[in-house]
Every structure is written in structure tokens, then in C-alpha cells.
Motif scaffolding. Structure first.
Motif, PDB file in Angstrom:
ATOM      1  N   LYS A  40     144.734 -37.585  10.135  1.00  0.00           N
ATOM      2  CA  LYS A  40     144.404 -36.217  10.557  1.00  0.00           C
ATOM      3  C   LYS A  40     145.370 -35.734  11.637  1.00  0.00           C
ATOM      4  N   GLN A  41     145.695 -36.621  12.566  1.00  0.00           N
ATOM      5  CA  GLN A  41     146.611 -36.259  13.650  1.00  0.00           C
ATOM      6  C   GLN A  41     148.006 -35.935  13.115  1.00  0.00           C
ATOM      7  N   LEU A  42     148.501 -36.765  12.207  1.00  0.00           N
ATOM      8  CA  LEU A  42     149.836 -36.548  11.658  1.00  0.00           C
ATOM      9  C   LEU A  42     149.885 -35.281  10.799  1.00  0.00           C
ATOM     10  N   LEU A  43     148.827 -35.010  10.066  1.00  0.00           N
ATOM     11  CA  LEU A  43     148.771 -33.777   9.280  1.00  0.00           C
ATOM     12  C   LEU A  43     148.780 -32.558  10.195  1.00  0.00           C
ATOM     13  N   ALA A  44     148.075 -32.645  11.313  1.00  0.00           N
ATOM     14  CA  ALA A  44     148.038 -31.541  12.265  1.00  0.00           C
ATOM     15  C   ALA A  44     149.416 -31.293  12.876  1.00  0.00           C
ATOM     16  N   ARG A  45     150.226 -32.336  12.929  1.00  0.00           N
ATOM     17  CA  ARG A  45     151.583 -32.213  13.463  1.00  0.00           C
ATOM     18  C   ARG A  45     152.587 -31.762  12.405  1.00  0.00           C
ATOM     19  N   GLY A  46     152.089 -31.534  11.191  1.00  0.00           N
ATOM     20  CA  GLY A  46     152.958 -30.981  10.155  1.00  0.00           C
ATOM     21  C   GLY A  46     153.411 -31.951   9.097  1.00  0.00           C
ATOM     22  N   PHE A  47     152.864 -33.175   9.087  1.00  0.00           N
ATOM     23  CA  PHE A  47     153.263 -34.121   8.046  1.00  0.00           C
ATOM     24  C   PHE A  47     152.775 -33.619   6.684  1.00  0.00           C
ATOM     25  N   ASP A  48     153.624 -33.698   5.688  1.00  0.00           N
ATOM     26  CA  ASP A  48     153.309 -33.194   4.353  1.00  0.00           C
ATOM     27  C   ASP A  48     152.331 -34.135   3.643  1.00  0.00           C
ATOM     28  N   PRO A  49     151.123 -33.665   3.281  1.00  0.00           N
ATOM     29  CA  PRO A  49     150.137 -34.527   2.621  1.00  0.00           C
ATOM     30  C   PRO A  49     150.542 -34.928   1.211  1.00  0.00           C
ATOM     31  N   ASN A  50     151.640 -34.334   0.717  1.00  0.00           N
ATOM     32  CA  ASN A  50     152.125 -34.665  -0.624  1.00  0.00           C
ATOM     33  C   ASN A  50     153.370 -35.550  -0.596  1.00  0.00           C
ATOM     34  N   SER A  51     153.727 -36.042   0.569  1.00  0.00           N
ATOM     35  CA  SER A  51     154.885 -36.934   0.662  1.00  0.00           C
ATOM     36  C   SER A  51     154.606 -38.216  -0.120  1.00  0.00           C
ATOM     37  N   PRO A  52     155.472 -38.587  -1.077  1.00  0.00           N
ATOM     38  CA  PRO A  52     155.231 -39.810  -1.840  1.00  0.00           C
ATOM     39  C   PRO A  52     155.513 -41.052  -1.012  1.00  0.00           C
ATOM     40  N   SER A  53     154.807 -42.126  -1.312  1.00  0.00           N
ATOM     41  CA  SER A  53     155.065 -43.403  -0.656  1.00  0.00           C
ATOM     42  C   SER A  53     156.376 -43.981  -1.171  1.00  0.00           C
ATOM     43  N   GLU A  54     156.791 -45.104  -0.620  1.00  0.00           N
ATOM     44  CA  GLU A  54     158.049 -45.718  -1.037  1.00  0.00           C
ATOM     45  C   GLU A  54     158.036 -46.104  -2.510  1.00  0.00           C
ATOM     46  N   ASP A  55     156.849 -46.402  -3.051  1.00  0.00           N
ATOM     47  CA  ASP A  55     156.765 -46.740  -4.482  1.00  0.00           C
ATOM     48  C   ASP A  55     156.361 -45.537  -5.326  1.00  0.00           C
ATOM     49  N   GLY A  56     156.477 -44.330  -4.750  1.00  0.00           N
ATOM     50  CA  GLY A  56     156.292 -43.109  -5.529  1.00  0.00           C
ATOM     51  C   GLY A  56     154.862 -42.666  -5.745  1.00  0.00           C
ATOM     52  N   GLN A  57     153.925 -43.177  -4.940  1.00  0.00           N
ATOM     53  CA  GLN A  57     152.523 -42.793  -5.107  1.00  0.00           C
ATOM     54  C   GLN A  57     152.165 -41.636  -4.188  1.00  0.00           C
ATOM     55  N   GLN A  58     151.351 -40.720  -4.697  1.00  0.00           N
ATOM     56  CA  GLN A  58     150.816 -39.651  -3.872  1.00  0.00           C
ATOM     57  C   GLN A  58     149.810 -40.240  -2.875  1.00  0.00           C
ATOM     58  N   PRO A  59     149.763 -39.726  -1.646  1.00  0.00           N
ATOM     59  CA  PRO A  59     148.835 -40.263  -0.649  1.00  0.00           C
ATOM     60  C   PRO A  59     147.379 -40.303  -1.125  1.00  0.00           C
ATOM     61  N   LEU A  60     146.917 -39.269  -1.814  1.00  0.00           N
ATOM     62  CA  LEU A  60     145.532 -39.239  -2.276  1.00  0.00           C
ATOM     63  C   LEU A  60     145.285 -40.341  -3.300  1.00  0.00           C
ATOM     64  N   PHE A  61     146.205 -40.516  -4.232  1.00  0.00           N
ATOM     65  CA  PHE A  61     146.098 -41.580  -5.228  1.00  0.00           C
ATOM     66  C   PHE A  61     146.054 -42.944  -4.536  1.00  0.00           C
ATOM     67  N   LEU A  62     146.934 -43.121  -3.553  1.00  0.00           N
ATOM     68  CA  LEU A  62     147.021 -44.388  -2.841  1.00  0.00           C
ATOM     69  C   LEU A  62     145.748 -44.672  -2.057  1.00  0.00           C
ATOM     70  N   ALA A  63     145.201 -43.657  -1.406  1.00  0.00           N
ATOM     71  CA  ALA A  63     143.966 -43.835  -0.644  1.00  0.00           C
ATOM     72  C   ALA A  63     142.813 -44.254  -1.553  1.00  0.00           C
ATOM     73  N   LEU A  64     142.730 -43.660  -2.730  1.00  0.00           N
ATOM     74  CA  LEU A  64     141.693 -44.041  -3.691  1.00  0.00           C
ATOM     75  C   LEU A  64     141.915 -45.454  -4.195  1.00  0.00           C
ATOM     76  N   ARG A  65     143.161 -45.798  -4.446  1.00  0.00           N
ATOM     77  CA  ARG A  65     143.479 -47.148  -4.926  1.00  0.00           C
ATOM     78  C   ARG A  65     143.107 -48.212  -3.894  1.00  0.00           C
ATOM     79  N   GLU A  66     143.334 -47.895  -2.620  1.00  0.00           N
ATOM     80  CA  GLU A  66     143.069 -48.851  -1.546  1.00  0.00           C
ATOM     81  C   GLU A  66     141.617 -48.822  -1.069  1.00  0.00           C
ATOM     82  N   GLY A  67     140.825 -47.911  -1.589  1.00  0.00           N
ATOM     83  CA  GLY A  67     139.436 -47.799  -1.142  1.00  0.00           C
ATOM     84  C   GLY A  67     139.289 -47.198   0.238  1.00  0.00           C
ATOM     85  N   SER A  68     140.247 -46.353   0.635  1.00  0.00           N
ATOM     86  CA  SER A  68     140.234 -45.721   1.959  1.00  0.00           C
ATOM     87  C   SER A  68     139.449 -44.412   1.904  1.00  0.00           C
TER      88      SER A  68
END
Length: 210
Positions: A40-68
């Protein structure tokens, strides 16, 4: 003076680059560890919520995969988040939620407009592979095509027969899934069940054909 300005611009650019790199690492560490406050803090500072991870995963997909789950809640409320974006394999957040049997997240994603039907592998294939027949029910109630074919011609019933729950097999049959269909390897749902060492399901599927 010109050299001074050039040096100043270089320092600023370097600082921005290093700062972004640190934020990137912090963001994806937070996603994987369910650190919603940092996300939440990083998003408030302008981090793009659609930035892909190093292995090309969307943050939302990754959070669901990790059970976060806490991070999923934050991301779904983030401004501009592409909740239905697919990775290089054509997988979406809804597909991952369905695979994990996370029915509540599936419902929220569908309410936001996530595609229930898509070409190739579909969310229903993933739901049928997962542990929760409830995810299969939810997708069918929202118009999922019950005999949708994957790229190799497999159906949700085939996936459930080998990997999913017996309840999912029963549900799909009751809703009209066709046990006679075969994929490009000439395998039907009963053959899938046998590949998974599930003889009882294989017999049930064969009996449903007769």
C-alpha cells in the motif's frame, strides 16, 4: 557550468534508477510475504500495480498464487490495476484463483469484469483441476462454457478426472459435460482418470457414456 548541470542530471537519474530498483524488490518481496502495508505504501508513492515480476507475472496473479490474501485485497482496490491481464502463458488472476479454490476472490474478480470464457485454457479448466468444486459451480453459474477446449482439446471434465475432486467430476457430469469427447491425444475423461490412478472415477465416467 554545463559540466556541473550534466553531472547533477546524472546523479539525479542514477538516484531515481537505484530508488526504483529498491522499490521494485521491496514490492515483490511484500507481495510474496503478504505484507499489505508495504504494498500500500509503495503504491501510494506511485509504484505501478501492473509492473511484471522478473518472471513476467502480474502482481495480482502472483499474490493469488502465493496465497497473499491481504495483498490481493489491496491490489484489487489499486487505481489502474489490470485485474484481467494475462501472463505469457495466457493465465489470468481469475484462473489462478480458480486453481487455488479461492471462491471469494473468484467472485470478486468476476464482479469486476474478469473474463469467464477465453480462448485456449479457460478459468473452468483451472477450477476443475483445483480442490474446490465450488469454484466450478461459480464459473458455470456465470456462463462458463462447460465443454470448452484447451489448445490440445482437453475439457474441464478431463482435467477434473485426473487432477480435481470427485465432486467436481460429479458436478460437471450433472451439468451436462460430455464424457465422450476426446482430446488430440485421443484421450477421453475416463482415460484421464486412469492416468491419474483413479480407477473408480474411470468406471463412473465410462458408465455415464452408456
Amino acid at each position: 557550468m554545463k559540466n556541473f548541470k550534466f553531472t547533477l542530471y546524472l546523479v539525479i537519474a542514477l538516484w531515481v534508477s537505484v530508488s526504483h530498483a529498491g522499490s521494485y524488490e521491496d514490492f515483490f518481496k511484500a507481495v510474496k510475504t503478504d505484507d499489505a502495508a508495504t504494498v500500500k505504501q509503495l503504491l501510494a508513492r506511485g509504484f505501478d500495480p501492473n509492473s511484471p515480476s522478473e518472471d513476467g507475472q502480474q502482481p495480482l496473479f502472483l499474490a493469488l498464487r502465493e496465497g497473499s490474501g491481504q495483498v490481493v485485497g489491496v491490489l484489487l482496490q489499486a487505481r489502474g490495476v489490470r485485474f484481467d491481464a494475462a501472463n505469457a502463458s495466457g493465465e489470468t488472476a481469475l484462473m489462478m484463483a480458480a486453481l487455488r479454490g479461492q471462491v471469494n476472490w473468484c467472485a470478486k474478480l468476476i464482479a469486476l469484469g474478469a473474463a469467464v470464457n477465453r480462448g485456449g485454457w479457460a478459468p473452468l479448466h483451472y477450477a476443475a483441476t483445483g480442490p474446490q468444486a465450488k469454484a466450478v459451480t461459480l464459473l458455470l453459474e456465470h456462463g462458463a462454457q462447460i465443454d470448452a477446449r484447451s489448445p490440445n482439446g482437453s475439457t474441464a471434465l478431463m482435467m477434473a478426472a485426473r487432477y480435481g475432486s470427485a465432486d467436481a467430476v460429479t458436478l460437471l457430469l450433472a451439468r451436462g459435460a460430455n464424457p465422450r469427447l476426446r482430446n488430440e491425444h485421443d484421450l477421453d475423461a475416463a482415460a484421464f482418470a486412469r492416468l491419474g490412478g483413479r480407477e473408480g472415477l474411470a468406471v463412473k465416467l465410462e458408465q455415464s457414456v452408456n
